[in-house]
Write an enzyme that holds these catalytic residues in place. Structure first.
Site, PDB file in Angstrom:
ATOM      1  CG  HIS A 177      -1.673  -1.277   1.459  1.00  0.00           C
ATOM      2  ND1 HIS A 177      -2.724  -1.667   1.019  1.00  0.00           N
ATOM      3  CD2 HIS A 177      -1.360  -2.321   2.101  1.00  0.00           C
ATOM      4  CE1 HIS A 177      -3.382  -2.737   1.287  1.00  0.00           C
ATOM      5  NE2 HIS A 177      -2.416  -3.316   1.951  1.00  0.00           N
ATOM      6  CB  SER A 298      13.000  21.592 -16.396  1.00  0.00           C
ATOM      7  OG  SER A 298      12.369  22.766 -16.344  1.00  0.00           O
ATOM      8  CE  LYS A 304      11.610  18.903 -12.592  1.00  0.00           C
ATOM      9  NZ  LYS A 304      10.548  18.140 -11.484  1.00  0.00           N
TER      10      LYS A 304
END
Ligand code: ARG
Length: 487
Positions: A177, A298, A304
């Protein structure tokens, strides 16, 4: 035999009459350029030329053996086809024999053969239809594609084993989960991917076995009144004995469907891996780094490093599912015979194959470049009570019924939270026994040995069940994999 795509399609060469147009009283489809473009498959089926020629050589050999053509004619046909193969090998899509008016690879090769060897070439199609011809070509192509995929799987397996050998012993949290579960070894999770991918490979092997039947000799639908010997052609080609029914032989696209489904399963597995690693590469996790070649920056944010290749592996899975659904839908409405709908099968088969082959290669490179970040993983390994289940196991060894042990450990976790402690091993021995007493157990249930069961590093060493994802499980599995890959 190659299954790779060749680009630079030239479909606009001089017009050529289709051999069946004489059956029509008025103008045939060749007279309307839209009709010619609409019906063609030459823009995507030329990549089957090798398979088409191999099938034709087998067919001609059979025709000669049963006396429908002479030895001399067979020699002419073989020579002509050989030349054509060489020409296409060299010229690819710019081979002048590719003519959109002739619709497909089968007609282009046959027309070129007739141009080279005359009447012998005009005899090649004896007892044959494009319906059994294309069904055979497709099966031969799938065989070759399966062999290509096998090689790709081996490379990917080797990359995973290499990574597991270097980083496999690093202890990490597992997640169910997406919540912290139990400690495992990095290698345990890598073997999970190997297991899933191995089934992907076995699916390909299985589809080869299931579809090992040769449709050549089925004709258009009903077989032939000529004395064809289908066992001869079947013996010459690597796709099994003759199909026992001529209608099924030409109508079935099961092999292509099985292949596209198997490709979809590969894509699904790679997509899941991509998703997992994208999460691991986030600042929040920081478990994993991959080679800079496989990240992009980016245009706006200078800092990034985005996992675009993994995202594309995940995203492209949708295309492959699309190919599968398109093919299933295409087949479901066709009466049991050849229908032109089936021509579209190749679009989806080839597109799915190209995409998955690319994704397999990209994944292999990414896996080779991957490094698990031990220091970073360690920093928060003490969080999430990863050893709670191990503590319950310890209590079981002290004669506490598992359901009671579960209750006791639950209470101990709450106790840690109340005392602001991160880990169960921060508790005192008397805390453990107090919780046992509260659940009706003896006051001396726990002894100092309990601490040897706690902490992720201890836990991963203790797993002993077959197939466990801790130290013993993954080292045993990696040995098996190494042996397998040495063969
Ligand atoms: N290009 C066709 C295909 O791929 C070949 C079969 C055409 N047969 C026919 N009877 N029209 O399906």
């Amino acid at each position: 035999m190659s299954t790779k795509k060749k680009t630079n399609q030239n479909t606009s060469s001089a017009s050529s009459a289709k051999p069946w147009e004489h059956a029509k009283s008025g103008a045939g489809s060749a007279h309307d350029p839209l009709a010619a473009r609409f019906v063609e498959s030459i823009s995507y089926d030329t990549r089957m030329y090798k398979q088409d020629i191999i099938g034709s050589v087998a067919h001609a050999t059979m025709l000669a053996e049963v006396g429908l053509i002479t030895k001399k004619e067979l020699a002419q046909i073989k020579r002509g086809l050989n030349e054509i193969k060489k020409e296409i090998d060299e010229q690819g899509q710019s081979w002048p024999g590719w003519k959109v008016e002739l619709e497909d690879v089968h007609m282009c090769v046959e027309a070129a053969l007739i141009a080279k060897v005359g009447d012998a070439g005009r005899k090649l199609h004896t007892g044959r239809s494009r319906n059994d011809q294309v069904a055979l070509d497709l099966k031969l192509w799938i065989e070759d594609a399966a062999a290509d995929l096998d090689k790709q799987f081996t490379a990917l397996f080797k990359a995973f084993v290499g990574l597991a050998k270097r980083d496999g012993k690093i202890v990490m949290p597992s997640y169910t989960h997406l919540q912290r579960a139990q400690p495992i070894c990095v290698g345990g999770e890598l073997v999970a991917w190997l297991s899933a991918l191995e089934r992907c490979q076995q699916r390909i092997t299985a589809l080869r076995a299931v579809n090992k039947q040769n449709p050549l000799g089925s004709g258009a639908i009903a077989g032939s009144g000529l004395p064809l010997d289908r066992s001869i052609t079947a013996g010459l080609l690597p796709v099994g004995p003759a199909t026992p029914n001529s209608i099924d032989g030409t109508a079935s696209r099961d092999a292509a469907l099985d292949m596209v489904y198997s490709l979809a399963m590969i894509s699904q597995t790679l997509s899941r891996l991509a998703e997992q690693w994208i999460i691991y590469m986030s600042e929040e996790f920081g478990f994993l780094k991959i080679g800079e070649a496989y990240t992009t920056g980016s245009s706006m944010m200078p800092q990034k490093r985005n996992p675009d290749m993994l995202e594309l592996i995940r995203g492209r899975c949708g295309n492959v599912y699309g190919n599968l659904v398109a093919m299933l839908t295409m087949v479901k409405g066709t009466p049991i015979a050849y229908n032109r709908d089936l021509q579209e099968d190749k679009r989806h088969l080839f597109a799915a194959f190209d995409m998955v082959a690319d994704c397999l290669e990209m994944t292999t490179r990414i896996v080779k470049s991957a490094k698990f970040q031990e220091k970073r993983i360690n920093e928060r390994l003490h969080r999430g009570f990863l050893d709670a289940t191990a503590l319950a196991d310890y209590l079981v060894t002290r004669n506490v019924p598992f359901r009671t042990a579960h209750q006791v450990v639950g209470a101990l976790v709450r106790e840690c939270e109340a005392q602001n402690l991160d880990q169960l091993s921060d508790l005192k021995l008397e805390d453990f026994n107090k919780a046992c007493i509260n659940s009706g157990q003896k006051a001396d249930t726990c002894d100092a040995e309990v601490y040897a069961w706690l902490g992720p590093a201890n836990v991963v060493k203790r797993y002993q069940s077959y197939g466990n994802s801790g130290l013993s499980g993954f080292t045993q599995q990696i040995k098996v994999w190494e042996k397998r890959l040495k063969k």
